[in-house]
Design an enzyme around this catalytic site. Structure first.
Site: not given
Ligand code: DPM
Length: 323
Positions: A89-90, A140-141, A158, A164, A251
Protein backbone atom coordinates in the site's frame (compact mmCIF):
# COMPACT_ATOMS: atom_id res chain seq x y z
CA UNK A 1 34.26 -28.41 -0.36
CA UNK A 2 37.32 -26.64 -1.67
CA UNK A 3 36.67 -23.19 -3.15
CA UNK A 4 38.21 -24.20 -6.45
CA UNK A 5 35.49 -26.77 -7.22
CA UNK A 6 32.40 -24.78 -6.15
CA UNK A 7 30.82 -22.12 -8.34
CA UNK A 8 31.24 -18.60 -6.96
CA UNK A 9 28.30 -17.78 -4.68
CA UNK A 10 25.88 -15.38 -6.25
CA UNK A 11 24.68 -12.52 -4.07
CA UNK A 12 21.28 -10.84 -4.35
CA UNK A 13 21.01 -7.47 -2.62
CA UNK A 14 17.70 -6.58 -0.94
CA UNK A 15 16.91 -2.94 -0.08
CA UNK A 16 14.71 -2.15 2.92
CA UNK A 17 13.58 0.73 5.05
CA UNK A 18 14.89 0.65 8.60
CA UNK A 19 11.60 0.72 10.48
CA UNK A 20 10.83 -2.25 12.68
CA UNK A 21 7.89 -3.26 10.48
CA UNK A 22 9.92 -2.93 7.27
CA UNK A 23 12.68 -5.10 8.72
CA UNK A 24 10.28 -7.83 9.84
CA UNK A 25 8.82 -7.88 6.33
CA UNK A 26 12.16 -7.81 4.56
CA UNK A 27 13.63 -10.56 6.73
CA UNK A 28 10.58 -12.69 6.01
CA UNK A 29 11.15 -12.24 2.26
CA UNK A 30 14.87 -12.95 2.68
CA UNK A 31 14.08 -16.16 4.57
CA UNK A 32 11.56 -17.34 1.96
CA UNK A 33 13.96 -16.65 -0.91
CA UNK A 34 16.78 -18.39 0.96
CA UNK A 35 14.58 -21.45 1.44
CA UNK A 36 13.75 -21.62 -2.27
CA UNK A 37 17.29 -20.83 -3.46
CA UNK A 38 19.83 -22.12 -0.89
CA UNK A 39 22.71 -21.69 -3.36
CA UNK A 40 22.24 -17.90 -3.49
CA UNK A 41 23.36 -15.47 -0.82
CA UNK A 42 20.60 -12.94 0.05
CA UNK A 43 21.89 -9.77 1.68
CA UNK A 44 19.81 -6.96 3.26
CA UNK A 45 20.77 -3.26 2.97
CA UNK A 46 18.77 -0.82 5.10
CA UNK A 47 18.18 2.91 4.68
CA UNK A 48 15.87 5.71 5.79
CA UNK A 49 13.41 7.27 3.38
CA UNK A 50 11.95 10.76 3.28
CA UNK A 51 8.80 9.42 4.94
CA UNK A 52 10.85 8.10 7.86
CA UNK A 53 12.55 11.45 8.39
CA UNK A 54 9.59 13.84 8.28
CA UNK A 55 7.69 12.94 11.40
CA UNK A 56 6.22 16.27 12.45
CA UNK A 57 4.07 17.06 9.40
CA UNK A 58 0.77 15.40 8.53
CA UNK A 59 1.47 12.85 5.82
CA UNK A 60 -1.25 14.23 3.58
CA UNK A 61 0.41 17.66 3.51
CA UNK A 62 3.78 16.50 2.25
CA UNK A 63 2.47 14.72 -0.82
CA UNK A 64 2.91 11.06 -1.39
CA UNK A 65 4.75 10.30 -4.56
CA UNK A 66 6.97 7.54 -3.31
CA UNK A 67 7.59 9.03 0.10
CA UNK A 68 8.56 5.63 1.53
CA UNK A 69 10.02 4.10 -1.62
CA UNK A 70 12.15 6.59 -3.55
CA UNK A 71 15.53 6.05 -1.88
CA UNK A 72 15.18 2.29 -2.37
CA UNK A 73 14.27 2.80 -6.02
CA UNK A 74 17.29 4.98 -6.69
CA UNK A 75 19.52 2.20 -5.36
CA UNK A 76 17.99 -0.32 -7.75
CA UNK A 77 18.31 2.05 -10.69
CA UNK A 78 22.00 2.56 -9.80
CA UNK A 79 22.44 -1.22 -9.58
CA UNK A 80 23.34 -1.01 -5.90
CA UNK A 81 20.38 -3.21 -4.89
CA UNK A 82 18.48 -5.86 -6.83
CA UNK A 83 15.08 -5.77 -5.20
CA UNK A 84 13.12 -3.82 -2.60
CA UNK A 85 10.43 -5.03 -0.24
CA UNK A 86 7.51 -2.68 0.43
CA UNK A 87 4.15 -2.76 2.12
CA UNK A 88 2.25 -2.82 -1.14
CA UNK A 89 0.00 0.00 0.00
CA UNK A 90 3.01 2.32 0.27
CA UNK A 91 4.11 1.60 -3.29
CA UNK A 92 2.78 4.19 -5.78
CA UNK A 93 0.63 2.80 -8.61
CA UNK A 94 2.96 4.34 -11.18
CA UNK A 95 6.57 3.20 -10.79
CA UNK A 96 9.67 5.01 -12.04
CA UNK A 97 10.76 4.10 -15.55
CA UNK A 98 12.84 0.92 -15.45
CA UNK A 99 11.25 -0.57 -12.33
CA UNK A 100 8.37 -3.04 -12.01
CA UNK A 101 6.26 -4.75 -9.38
CA UNK A 102 7.94 -8.14 -9.63
CA UNK A 103 5.85 -10.02 -7.10
CA UNK A 104 2.91 -9.74 -4.71
CA UNK A 105 3.04 -12.02 -1.66
CA UNK A 106 0.12 -13.69 0.08
CA UNK A 107 -2.06 -11.13 1.76
CA UNK A 108 -2.74 -11.17 5.48
CA UNK A 109 -5.96 -9.78 6.96
CA UNK A 110 -6.32 -6.47 5.07
CA UNK A 111 -8.77 -4.90 7.55
CA UNK A 112 -8.29 -1.82 9.70
CA UNK A 113 -8.14 -2.37 13.44
CA UNK A 114 -9.57 -0.43 16.35
CA UNK A 115 -7.05 -0.17 19.19
CA UNK A 116 -8.56 1.22 22.39
CA UNK A 117 -7.29 3.04 25.42
CA UNK A 118 -7.70 0.82 28.46
CA UNK A 119 -10.60 2.85 29.83
CA UNK A 120 -12.74 1.69 26.87
CA UNK A 121 -11.76 -1.95 27.24
CA UNK A 122 -14.20 -4.39 25.62
CA UNK A 123 -16.02 -1.76 23.54
CA UNK A 124 -16.61 -1.80 19.81
CA UNK A 125 -16.38 1.35 17.75
CA UNK A 126 -20.19 1.90 17.85
CA UNK A 127 -20.03 2.23 21.64
CA UNK A 128 -17.43 5.02 21.84
CA UNK A 129 -18.91 8.12 23.50
CA UNK A 130 -19.55 11.53 21.92
CA UNK A 131 -16.28 13.43 21.50
CA UNK A 132 -14.01 10.39 21.85
CA UNK A 133 -10.70 11.20 20.15
CA UNK A 134 -9.52 8.85 17.41
CA UNK A 135 -5.86 9.04 16.37
CA UNK A 136 -5.17 8.53 12.68
CA UNK A 137 -3.12 10.16 9.92
CA UNK A 138 -5.05 8.39 7.20
CA UNK A 139 -7.50 10.54 5.25
CA UNK A 140 -9.21 7.31 4.17
CA UNK A 141 -9.87 6.20 7.76
CA UNK A 142 -10.82 9.72 8.83
CA UNK A 143 -13.36 10.26 6.04
CA UNK A 144 -15.09 6.89 6.42
CA UNK A 145 -15.30 7.04 10.19
CA UNK A 146 -16.59 10.62 10.14
CA UNK A 147 -19.27 9.46 7.71
CA UNK A 148 -20.41 6.63 9.98
CA UNK A 149 -19.72 8.26 13.36
CA UNK A 150 -20.07 12.06 13.13
CA UNK A 151 -19.97 12.31 16.94
CA UNK A 152 -16.32 11.22 17.13
CA UNK A 153 -13.30 13.57 17.04
CA UNK A 154 -10.13 12.99 15.02
CA UNK A 155 -6.52 13.92 15.73
CA UNK A 156 -3.40 13.34 13.66
CA UNK A 157 -0.85 10.82 14.97
CA UNK A 158 2.58 10.04 13.53
CA UNK A 159 5.56 7.92 14.45
CA UNK A 160 6.13 4.19 14.45
CA UNK A 161 3.75 1.72 16.01
CA UNK A 162 5.38 1.77 19.46
CA UNK A 163 5.37 5.57 19.57
CA UNK A 164 1.71 5.66 18.61
CA UNK A 165 0.70 3.03 21.14
CA UNK A 166 2.60 4.91 23.87
CA UNK A 167 0.71 8.13 22.98
CA UNK A 168 -2.57 6.20 23.20
CA UNK A 169 -1.69 4.64 26.55
CA UNK A 170 -0.63 8.09 27.88
CA UNK A 171 -4.19 9.28 27.32
CA UNK A 172 -3.70 11.51 24.26
CA UNK A 173 -6.34 9.53 22.36
CA UNK A 174 -9.30 7.30 23.15
CA UNK A 175 -8.46 4.97 20.29
CA UNK A 176 -6.21 4.51 17.26
CA UNK A 177 -7.02 2.99 13.90
CA UNK A 178 -4.16 0.86 12.55
CA UNK A 179 -3.79 -1.98 10.07
CA UNK A 180 -4.47 -5.43 11.47
CA UNK A 181 -1.60 -6.80 9.34
CA UNK A 182 1.02 -4.40 10.71
CA UNK A 183 0.06 -5.09 14.34
CA UNK A 184 0.09 -8.83 13.78
CA UNK A 185 3.43 -8.87 11.98
CA UNK A 186 4.95 -7.06 14.96
CA UNK A 187 3.44 -9.51 17.42
CA UNK A 188 0.97 -6.94 18.77
CA UNK A 189 -2.22 -8.58 17.58
CA UNK A 190 -3.43 -8.69 21.18
CA UNK A 191 -3.90 -4.89 21.08
CA UNK A 192 -6.67 -5.22 18.48
CA UNK A 193 -10.10 -4.58 20.01
CA UNK A 194 -12.03 -4.95 16.77
CA UNK A 195 -11.21 -5.65 13.14
CA UNK A 196 -13.42 -3.13 11.36
CA UNK A 197 -15.72 -4.79 8.80
CA UNK A 198 -15.72 -3.47 5.22
CA UNK A 199 -19.16 -1.89 5.79
CA UNK A 200 -17.45 0.53 8.20
CA UNK A 201 -13.97 0.85 6.74
CA UNK A 202 -12.83 -0.19 3.28
CA UNK A 203 -9.10 -0.84 3.48
CA UNK A 204 -6.33 0.85 1.51
CA UNK A 205 -5.36 -0.45 -1.91
CA UNK A 206 -2.87 -3.29 -1.41
CA UNK A 207 -3.21 -3.31 2.38
CA UNK A 208 -1.93 -6.51 4.04
CA UNK A 209 0.21 -7.64 1.08
CA UNK A 210 3.88 -7.09 0.37
CA UNK A 211 5.03 -5.84 -3.01
CA UNK A 212 8.54 -6.61 -4.24
CA UNK A 213 9.95 -4.17 -6.75
CA UNK A 214 12.88 -4.81 -9.09
CA UNK A 215 14.38 -3.69 -12.41
CA UNK A 216 12.04 -4.46 -15.31
CA UNK A 217 14.67 -6.10 -17.46
CA UNK A 218 16.22 -8.21 -14.72
CA UNK A 219 14.96 -11.65 -15.78
CA UNK A 220 17.08 -13.48 -13.18
CA UNK A 221 15.51 -11.58 -10.29
CA UNK A 222 12.02 -11.75 -11.79
CA UNK A 223 12.39 -15.52 -12.00
CA UNK A 224 13.39 -15.74 -8.32
CA UNK A 225 10.46 -13.56 -7.28
CA UNK A 226 7.94 -15.81 -9.03
CA UNK A 227 8.56 -18.31 -6.21
CA UNK A 228 6.96 -15.88 -3.74
CA UNK A 229 4.06 -14.73 -5.88
CA UNK A 230 0.56 -15.50 -4.57
CA UNK A 231 -1.79 -15.59 -7.53
CA UNK A 232 -5.15 -14.65 -6.03
CA UNK A 233 -3.61 -11.91 -3.89
CA UNK A 234 -1.90 -10.56 -6.99
CA UNK A 235 -5.15 -10.56 -8.98
CA UNK A 236 -6.99 -8.76 -6.18
CA UNK A 237 -4.23 -6.21 -5.78
CA UNK A 238 -3.92 -5.61 -9.52
CA UNK A 239 -7.65 -4.79 -9.60
CA UNK A 240 -7.28 -2.48 -6.58
CA UNK A 241 -4.20 -0.73 -7.98
CA UNK A 242 -5.83 -0.20 -11.40
CA UNK A 243 -8.80 1.40 -9.61
CA UNK A 244 -6.53 3.79 -7.70
CA UNK A 245 -4.38 4.55 -10.75
CA UNK A 246 -7.42 5.33 -12.85
CA UNK A 247 -8.66 7.80 -10.22
CA UNK A 248 -5.14 9.21 -10.09
CA UNK A 249 -5.15 8.89 -6.35
CA UNK A 250 -1.87 8.70 -4.46
CA UNK A 251 -1.35 6.70 -1.28
CA UNK A 252 -2.83 9.49 0.85
CA UNK A 253 -6.35 9.87 -0.44
CA UNK A 254 -9.73 8.92 1.02
CA UNK A 255 -10.08 5.97 -1.33
CA UNK A 256 -10.87 2.52 0.06
CA UNK A 257 -11.47 -0.92 -1.42
CA UNK A 258 -12.41 -4.49 -0.68
CA UNK A 259 -11.92 -7.49 -2.96
CA UNK A 260 -13.03 -11.09 -2.90
CA UNK A 261 -12.33 -13.99 -5.20
CA UNK A 262 -14.82 -16.84 -5.21
CA UNK A 263 -14.26 -19.46 -7.86
CA UNK A 264 -13.86 -17.59 -11.12
CA UNK A 265 -15.39 -14.36 -9.87
CA UNK A 266 -13.50 -11.34 -8.58
CA UNK A 267 -15.63 -8.74 -6.80
CA UNK A 268 -14.20 -5.28 -6.18
CA UNK A 269 -15.86 -2.69 -3.95
CA UNK A 270 -14.51 0.84 -3.92
CA UNK A 271 -15.30 4.18 -2.34
CA UNK A 272 -14.25 7.80 -2.37
CA UNK A 273 -15.27 10.07 0.52
CA UNK A 274 -14.99 13.76 1.36
CA UNK A 275 -12.86 14.71 4.35
CA UNK A 276 -15.80 16.11 6.28
CA UNK A 277 -17.44 12.70 6.02
CA UNK A 278 -20.56 14.18 4.43
CA UNK A 279 -20.25 12.55 1.02
CA UNK A 280 -19.30 8.96 0.42
CA UNK A 281 -19.56 7.38 -3.02
CA UNK A 282 -19.37 3.62 -3.16
CA UNK A 283 -19.99 1.01 -5.84
CA UNK A 284 -19.12 -2.54 -6.82
CA UNK A 285 -18.08 -4.48 -9.93
CA UNK A 286 -17.34 -8.12 -10.63
CA UNK A 287 -15.86 -10.25 -13.39
CA UNK A 288 -13.16 -12.82 -14.03
CA UNK A 289 -9.87 -12.50 -12.11
CA UNK A 290 -7.87 -12.60 -15.36
CA UNK A 291 -9.54 -9.29 -16.15
CA UNK A 292 -8.49 -7.72 -12.86
CA UNK A 293 -7.10 -4.41 -14.11
CA UNK A 294 -10.05 -3.84 -16.42
CA UNK A 295 -12.38 -4.27 -13.45
CA UNK A 296 -10.48 -1.66 -11.48
CA UNK A 297 -10.75 0.82 -14.34
CA UNK A 298 -14.46 0.07 -14.76
CA UNK A 299 -15.14 0.74 -11.09
CA UNK A 300 -13.20 4.01 -11.18
CA UNK A 301 -15.27 5.17 -14.13
CA UNK A 302 -18.48 4.22 -12.33
CA UNK A 303 -17.50 6.27 -9.28
CA UNK A 304 -16.39 9.18 -11.42
CA UNK A 305 -19.87 9.33 -12.97
CA UNK A 306 -21.25 9.71 -9.46
CA UNK A 307 -19.01 12.67 -8.58
CA UNK A 308 -15.85 11.04 -7.20
CA UNK A 309 -13.55 13.27 -9.24
CA UNK A 310 -15.01 16.46 -7.75
CA UNK A 311 -14.31 15.15 -4.25
CA UNK A 312 -10.73 14.19 -5.16
CA UNK A 313 -10.08 17.55 -6.86
CA UNK A 314 -11.23 19.42 -3.75
CA UNK A 315 -8.83 17.41 -1.61
CA UNK A 316 -5.95 17.83 -4.04
CA UNK A 317 -6.47 21.60 -3.95
CA UNK A 318 -6.43 21.55 -0.15
CA UNK A 319 -3.27 19.48 0.17
CA UNK A 320 -1.24 20.62 -2.81
CA UNK A 321 2.34 20.84 -1.49
CA UNK A 322 3.14 24.40 -0.53
CA UNK A 323 -0.48 25.40 0.04
C1 DPM B 1 -0.61 4.30 3.79
C2 DPM B 1 -1.54 4.75 4.74
C3 DPM B 1 -0.99 4.46 6.00
C4 DPM B 1 0.27 3.82 5.79
C5 DPM B 1 -2.83 5.44 4.41
C6 DPM B 1 -4.07 4.57 4.60
C7 DPM B 1 -1.61 4.76 7.34
C8 DPM B 1 -1.25 6.13 7.82
C9 DPM B 1 -1.74 6.37 9.22
C10 DPM B 1 -0.71 4.36 2.34
N1 DPM B 1 0.47 3.80 4.45
O1 DPM B 1 -4.02 3.40 4.98
O2 DPM B 1 -5.18 5.10 4.35
O3 DPM B 1 -2.68 5.74 9.71
O4 DPM B 1 -1.15 7.21 9.87
C11 DPM B 1 1.41 1.77 6.72
C12 DPM B 1 1.01 0.76 7.65
C13 DPM B 1 1.33 -0.48 7.07
C14 DPM B 1 1.93 -0.21 5.86
C15 DPM B 1 0.44 0.99 8.99
C16 DPM B 1 -1.07 1.14 9.04
C17 DPM B 1 1.14 -1.89 7.63
C18 DPM B 1 0.05 -2.68 6.93
C19 DPM B 1 0.41 -3.19 5.55
C20 DPM B 1 1.26 3.28 6.81
N2 DPM B 1 1.99 1.15 5.68
O5 DPM B 1 -1.77 1.19 8.03
O6 DPM B 1 -1.58 1.21 10.17
O7 DPM B 1 1.58 -3.55 5.30
O8 DPM B 1 -0.49 -3.23 4.71
Amino acid sequence: MSPSTSAPTRTVRIASRKSQLALVQTHWVQEQLQKHFPEINFEVHTMSTQGDKILDVALAKIGDKGLFTKELEVRMLHDESDLAVHSLKDLPTKLPEGLVLGCVTERENPADALVLHEKHKGKQIDALPEGAVIGTSSLRRLAQLRYHYPHLEFKDVRGNLNTRLAKLDDGNYDALILAVAGLERLGMGDRISQALPPEISLHAVGQGALGIECRGGDEDILKLLKALEHETTAQRCYAERAFLRELEGGCQVPIGVNTEIEGDRLTLTGMVASLDGKRLIKDIVSGTPTNAEQLGIELAQKLRKQGAQEILDEILAEFRPGS
